[in-house]
Design an enzyme around this catalytic site. Structure first.
Site, PDB file in Angstrom:
ATOM      1  CB  VAL A  96      -9.842   4.901   2.358  1.00 46.63           C
ATOM      2  CG1 VAL A  96     -10.789   5.801   3.116  1.00 46.63           C
ATOM      3  CG2 VAL A  96      -8.740   4.408   3.274  1.00 46.63           C
ATOM      4  CE  LYS A 120      -9.806   2.904   7.798  1.00 49.58           C
ATOM      5  NZ  LYS A 120     -10.226   1.539   7.396  1.00 49.58           N
ATOM      6  N   GLY A 142       0.772  -1.245   0.000  1.00 48.12           N
ATOM      7  CA  GLY A 142       0.000   0.000   0.000  1.00 48.12           C
ATOM      8  C   GLY A 142       0.798   1.286   0.000  1.00 48.12           C
ATOM      9  CG  ASP A 168      -5.892  -3.565  -1.875  1.00 48.25           C
ATOM     10  OD1 ASP A 168      -5.653  -3.125  -0.736  1.00 48.25           O
ATOM     11  OD2 ASP A 168      -6.323  -4.705  -2.081  1.00 48.25           O
ATOM     12  NE  ARG A 211      -2.156  -2.709  -4.581  1.00 47.49           N
ATOM     13  CZ  ARG A 211      -2.245  -3.018  -3.285  1.00 47.49           C
ATOM     14  NH1 ARG A 211      -2.170  -2.078  -2.381  1.00 47.49           N
ATOM     15  NH2 ARG A 211      -2.418  -4.266  -2.905  1.00 47.49           N
ATOM     16  CD  GLU A 244       1.932   0.426   7.829  1.00 46.50           C
ATOM     17  OE1 GLU A 244       1.358   0.456   6.715  1.00 46.50           O
ATOM     18  OE2 GLU A 244       1.937  -0.567   8.560  1.00 46.50           O
ATOM     19  CG  ASP A 245      -0.992   1.575   3.352  1.00 46.24           C
ATOM     20  OD1 ASP A 245      -0.678   1.218   4.511  1.00 46.24           O
ATOM     21  OD2 ASP A 245      -1.547   0.804   2.547  1.00 46.24           O
ATOM     22  CG  ASP A 274      -8.067  -0.442  10.350  1.00 47.97           C
ATOM     23  OD1 ASP A 274      -8.796   0.220  11.081  1.00 47.97           O
ATOM     24  OD2 ASP A 274      -8.503  -1.385   9.654  1.00 47.97           O
TER      25      ASP A 274
END
Ligand code: 5GP
Length: 182
Positions: free
Chosen positions: A161, A139, A52, A167, A173, A107-108, A111
């Site tokens: 998202v 998040k 990601g 993805d 992506r 990091e993308d 969560d």
């Protein structure tokens, strides 16, 4: 009239714009300035977490105005599903030697926080001089564990998202903005 390359043919009706490409680039400029200040002359190793984060890392380093090295780790936590399984496997280990080095993990999205917790423990075992984390998206409502993130692009609501590296079943992506699915 359809504009050239506006990607609208890739965006189903269930996708809603959350963060535009302009907002992303503005935020990256700010993050790049902070990271430059904090890591000036330390030649940090940026470790992107695949898959990601590849677009975020590629764009972010171009806003950093000090020398950096780049490496990647690939871990799996979700498989192709949308909820964290908590079972994390290393699919591609680190190549660089981070002993005594400044490390910034890229990091993308954070969560549950389980991936960050796992990565911190795994990387600390290699004795880096410092270990920091940057995430484009966070998040806050989904945290299962307490994790320290040093740089956060955007705090977002608990929605799934996609786009800008993230993805939807391995697709989407390549979208330049970030969308939530409803
Ligand atoms: P965590 O371990 O913090 O629960 O999850 C982190 C990983 O889950 C991220 O690196 C990302 O791969 C995936 N993930 C979590 N939330 C989302 C989301 O809303 N969209 C997408 N595409 N991936 C997500």
């Amino acid at each position: 009239m359809k504009k050239n390359n506006d990607q609208s043919n890739l965006i189903p009706e269930s996708y809603h714009l959350m963060i535009s490409e302009e907002q992303i680039q503005k935020k990256l400029r700010e993050l790049g300035e902070q990271i430059t200040r904090d890591f000036k002359d330390k030649c940090p190793i940026l470790i992107g977490i695949l898959n990601g984060s590849f677009i975020f890392l590629a764009d972010l380093i171009r806003y950093i105005d000090t020398d950096v090295e780049v490496d990647f780790i690939r871990i799996s936590s979700y498989g192709d599903g949308r909820e964290s399984s908590g079972h994390i496997k290393i699919l591609k280990p680190l190549s660089a030697d981070i002993n005594g080095r400044s490390v910034l993990v890229v990091e993308d999205i954070v969560d549950s926080g389980l991936s960050v917790k796992f990565l911190r423990k795994m990387l600390e075992a290699f004795n880096p001089a410092e270990l920091k984390f940057v995430t484009l998206l966070n998040k806050p409502s989904k945290k299962q564990v307490n994790v320290q993130i040093d740089y956060i692009g955007f705090d977002i609501e608990d929605k799934y998202v996609v786009g800008y590296g993230l993805d939807d079943g391995q697709l989407k992506r390549n979208l330049r903005s970030i969308y939530y699915i409803e």
